[in-house]
Design an enzyme around this catalytic site. Structure first.
Site, PDB file in Angstrom:
ATOM      1  N   ARG A 122       0.813  -1.237   0.000  1.00  0.00           N
ATOM      2  CA  ARG A 122       0.000   0.000   0.000  1.00  0.00           C
ATOM      3  C   ARG A 122       0.835   1.271   0.000  1.00  0.00           C
ATOM      4  O   ARG A 122       0.387   2.330   0.420  1.00  0.00           O
ATOM      5  CB  ARG A 122      -0.971   0.019   1.174  1.00  0.00           C
ATOM      6  N   LYS A 144       3.078  11.638 -10.581  1.00  0.00           N
ATOM      7  CA  LYS A 144       2.199  10.786 -11.393  1.00  0.00           C
ATOM      8  C   LYS A 144       2.937   9.496 -11.726  1.00  0.00           C
ATOM      9  O   LYS A 144       4.063   9.531 -12.242  1.00  0.00           O
ATOM     10  CB  LYS A 144       1.851  11.484 -12.714  1.00  0.00           C
ATOM     11  N   GLU A 186       9.713  19.621 -24.103  1.00  0.00           N
ATOM     12  CA  GLU A 186       9.092  19.959 -22.817  1.00  0.00           C
ATOM     13  C   GLU A 186       9.756  21.201 -22.211  1.00  0.00           C
ATOM     14  O   GLU A 186       9.100  22.004 -21.554  1.00  0.00           O
ATOM     15  CB  GLU A 186       9.168  18.774 -21.841  1.00  0.00           C
ATOM     16  N   LYS A 228       7.895  23.254 -13.186  1.00  0.00           N
ATOM     17  CA  LYS A 228       6.962  22.153 -12.952  1.00  0.00           C
ATOM     18  C   LYS A 228       6.563  22.135 -11.478  1.00  0.00           C
ATOM     19  O   LYS A 228       5.383  21.940 -11.147  1.00  0.00           O
ATOM     20  CB  LYS A 228       7.566  20.810 -13.366  1.00  0.00           C
ATOM     21  N   GLU A 238      -4.088  17.852 -10.544  1.00  0.00           N
ATOM     22  CA  GLU A 238      -4.533  18.265 -11.873  1.00  0.00           C
ATOM     23  C   GLU A 238      -6.025  18.548 -11.953  1.00  0.00           C
ATOM     24  O   GLU A 238      -6.769  17.935 -12.720  1.00  0.00           O
ATOM     25  CB  GLU A 238      -4.140  17.216 -12.929  1.00  0.00           C
ATOM     26  N   ARG A 242      -2.614  22.792 -13.301  1.00  0.00           N
ATOM     27  CA  ARG A 242      -1.672  21.810 -13.853  1.00  0.00           C
ATOM     28  C   ARG A 242      -1.962  21.494 -15.318  1.00  0.00           C
ATOM     29  O   ARG A 242      -1.092  21.042 -16.052  1.00  0.00           O
ATOM     30  CB  ARG A 242      -1.689  20.534 -12.990  1.00  0.00           C
ATOM     31  N   ASN A 246      -0.327  20.790 -20.379  1.00  0.00           N
ATOM     32  CA  ASN A 246      -0.763  20.060 -21.573  1.00  0.00           C
ATOM     33  C   ASN A 246      -0.613  20.877 -22.852  1.00  0.00           C
ATOM     34  O   ASN A 246      -1.053  20.437 -23.916  1.00  0.00           O
ATOM     35  CB  ASN A 246      -2.234  19.622 -21.435  1.00  0.00           C
ATOM     36  N   HIS A 249      -0.051  19.304 -26.179  1.00  0.00           N
ATOM     37  CA  HIS A 249      -0.291  17.871 -25.991  1.00  0.00           C
ATOM     38  C   HIS A 249      -1.606  17.376 -26.584  1.00  0.00           C
ATOM     39  O   HIS A 249      -1.750  16.181 -26.821  1.00  0.00           O
ATOM     40  CB  HIS A 249      -0.223  17.500 -24.509  1.00  0.00           C
ATOM     41  N   HIS A 253      -0.818  14.398 -28.648  1.00  0.00           N
ATOM     42  CA  HIS A 253      -1.290  13.045 -28.336  1.00  0.00           C
ATOM     43  C   HIS A 253      -2.053  12.441 -29.499  1.00  0.00           C
ATOM     44  O   HIS A 253      -1.885  11.264 -29.835  1.00  0.00           O
ATOM     45  CB  HIS A 253      -2.213  13.052 -27.108  1.00  0.00           C
ATOM     46  N   HIS A 266       7.244  11.015 -28.427  1.00  0.00           N
ATOM     47  CA  HIS A 266       6.323  11.907 -27.715  1.00  0.00           C
ATOM     48  C   HIS A 266       6.710  13.384 -27.867  1.00  0.00           C
ATOM     49  O   HIS A 266       5.885  14.219 -28.243  1.00  0.00           O
ATOM     50  CB  HIS A 266       6.264  11.519 -26.237  1.00  0.00           C
TER      51      HIS A 266
END
Ligand SMILES: NC(=O)c1ccc[n+]([C@@H]2O[C@H](COP(=O)([O-])OP(=O)(O)OC[C@H]3O[C@@H](n4cnc5c(N)ncnc54)[C@H](O)[C@@H]3O)[C@@H](O)[C@H]2O)c1
Ligand SMILES: [Zn+2]
Length: 358
Positions: A122, A144, A186, A228, A238, A242, A246, A249, A253, A266
């Site tokens: 956990r 993340k 980025e 960041k 997010e 946040r 994107n 993106h 994406h 990417h």
């Protein structure tokens, strides 16, 4: 070495950036407050022969007992199957609740090892030791973690903040040219959305960056991570701010999916996505045409693609974006630039996007 803290209350942690930090990782981890002896270093088969020995040695010298766990390099290792093999090895190494996982590698290892640390018993402590530019300026910070399902990327995961981020910029010297340049997308993104003066600094320093000059890289990685951190500190999960990360993106994406994973890395897809978003920004956020041109030429100088493939309709780009649209309930939430260094959010319909990109 440059150090700053990500202020996240009980989850606050240090970020260290500098050349040669892997050899000092053991001491930095002790300083971060970890004192259990057993830990696991998770890495991939490309990074292991390059950097695992100095890391394991540094951990042992600091009094830890590290078990080395290796996975195959590449996105396919971000799977539940690979996670299970890592869980088994961690269990065999008898790592307890007070133990920890060190993620040594790019974003794939960071996300996979992070997911394992988030869920094993956990949740046990995690240290990020990113070795790609993408991981050093983006994925290692923010908490993340995820693995992919066959149907989509990053579908299973958890927020799990690391106890420290240790970015050894000397590792960037062995990174492939294309992988290095992709990380610059980025970096340029942070400048575009929140640091106008950084655009001028990147214009000035681009040659040194591409030569991988260590002192310039150290400054660039630190500045990116601080940006960041600023965003994550204000919106850890997010729900608002946040989302500006994107930028580039949405189309990026879609392009990655439509063109098939692998044809665009990417960061390359994000580069094209930023160019498209800048064009839309001119229309819908009054971005100055000279600012748009400046951003596009900076992306070009980084050696990244800027042109949307002419057959983008056939590539299914629209379908991929329509999927996004479904999620957003009608229109697509788009990150646009009002000026270089200032992002805004706007809902755009597919028709509006198509009209200005074809
Ligand atoms: N968690 C987040 O917030 C976040 C953010 C951005 C991206 N990501 C994830 O990150 C992943 C991409 O990460 P990536 O671009 O770092 O790719 P990656 O981890 O696949 O690394 C790219 C390649 O470089 C190799 N490599 C790593 N370090 C090296 C070094 N120093 N020298 C030589 N080779 C090296 C790796 O073995 C791999 O083959 C994606 O899965 C993406 O979803 C996560
Ligand atoms: Zn990205």
């Amino acid at each position: 070495m440059r150090t700053f803290r990500v202020e996240l209350g009980a989850q606050a942690h240090p970020v260290h950036i500098g050349p040669g930090l892997i050899a000092r990782a053991g001491d930095l981890i002790v300083a971060a407050g970890l004192d259990s002896t057993r830990c696991a270093v998770v890495t991939d088969a490309t990074v292991a022969p390059l950097y695992a020995s100095p890391l394991v040695e540094s951990l042992a010298t600091a009094g830890f007992e590290p078990a080395l766990i290796e996975v195959a390099p590449g996105e396919q290792s971000k799977s539940l199957h690979t996670a299970e093999t890592v869980f088994e090895q961690i269990a065999q190494a008898r790592i307890e609740r007070s133990g920890f996982v060190v993620a040594l590698g790019g974003g794939v290892v960071g996300d996979l090892a992070g997911f394992v640390a988030a869920t094993y018993l956990r949740g046990i402590a995690l240290i990020q030791v990113p070795t790609t530019l993408t991981a050093q300026v983006d994925s290692s910070l923010g908490g993340k973690t995820a693995v992919n399902l066959r149907s989509a990327k990053n579908l299973v995961g958890a927020f799990h903040q690391p106890r420290a981020v240790i970015a050894d910029i000397a590792t960037l010297s062995t990174l492939g040219e294309r992988e290095f340049r992709e990380g610059l997308a980025e970096v340029i993104k942070y400048a575009a959305i929140m640091d106008g003066p950084m655009i001028a600094d990147l214009e000035r320093d681009m040659d040194a960056i591409l030569r991988r000059d260590l002192s310039v890289l150290e400054a660039v990685v630190e500045r990116s991570l601080r940006h960041k951190a600023y965003v994550v500190e204000r919106d850890e999960h997010e729900s608002g701010l946040r989302r500006i990360l994107n930028f580039g993106h949405t189309i990026g994406h879609a392009l990655e999916t439509a063109a098939g994973y692998g044809s665009f890395l990417h960061g390359e897809a994000v580069a094209v996505g930023m160019v498209a978003a800048a064009r839309l920004s001119r229309e819908f956020a009054a971005l100055d045409i000279s600012d748009e041109a400046r951003l596009v030429s900076l992306i070009e100088r980084a050696g990244l693609p800027t042109a949307i493939p002419t057959r983008w309709r056939e590539l299914g780009l629209l379908d991929a974006m329509a999927l996004d649209k479904k999620r957003a309930g009608g229109a697509i939430e788009f990150i646009l630039l009002r000026e270089l260094g200032h992002a805004i959010t706007r809902r755009l319909t597919l028709d509006e996007i198509v009209a200005h990109l074809s």
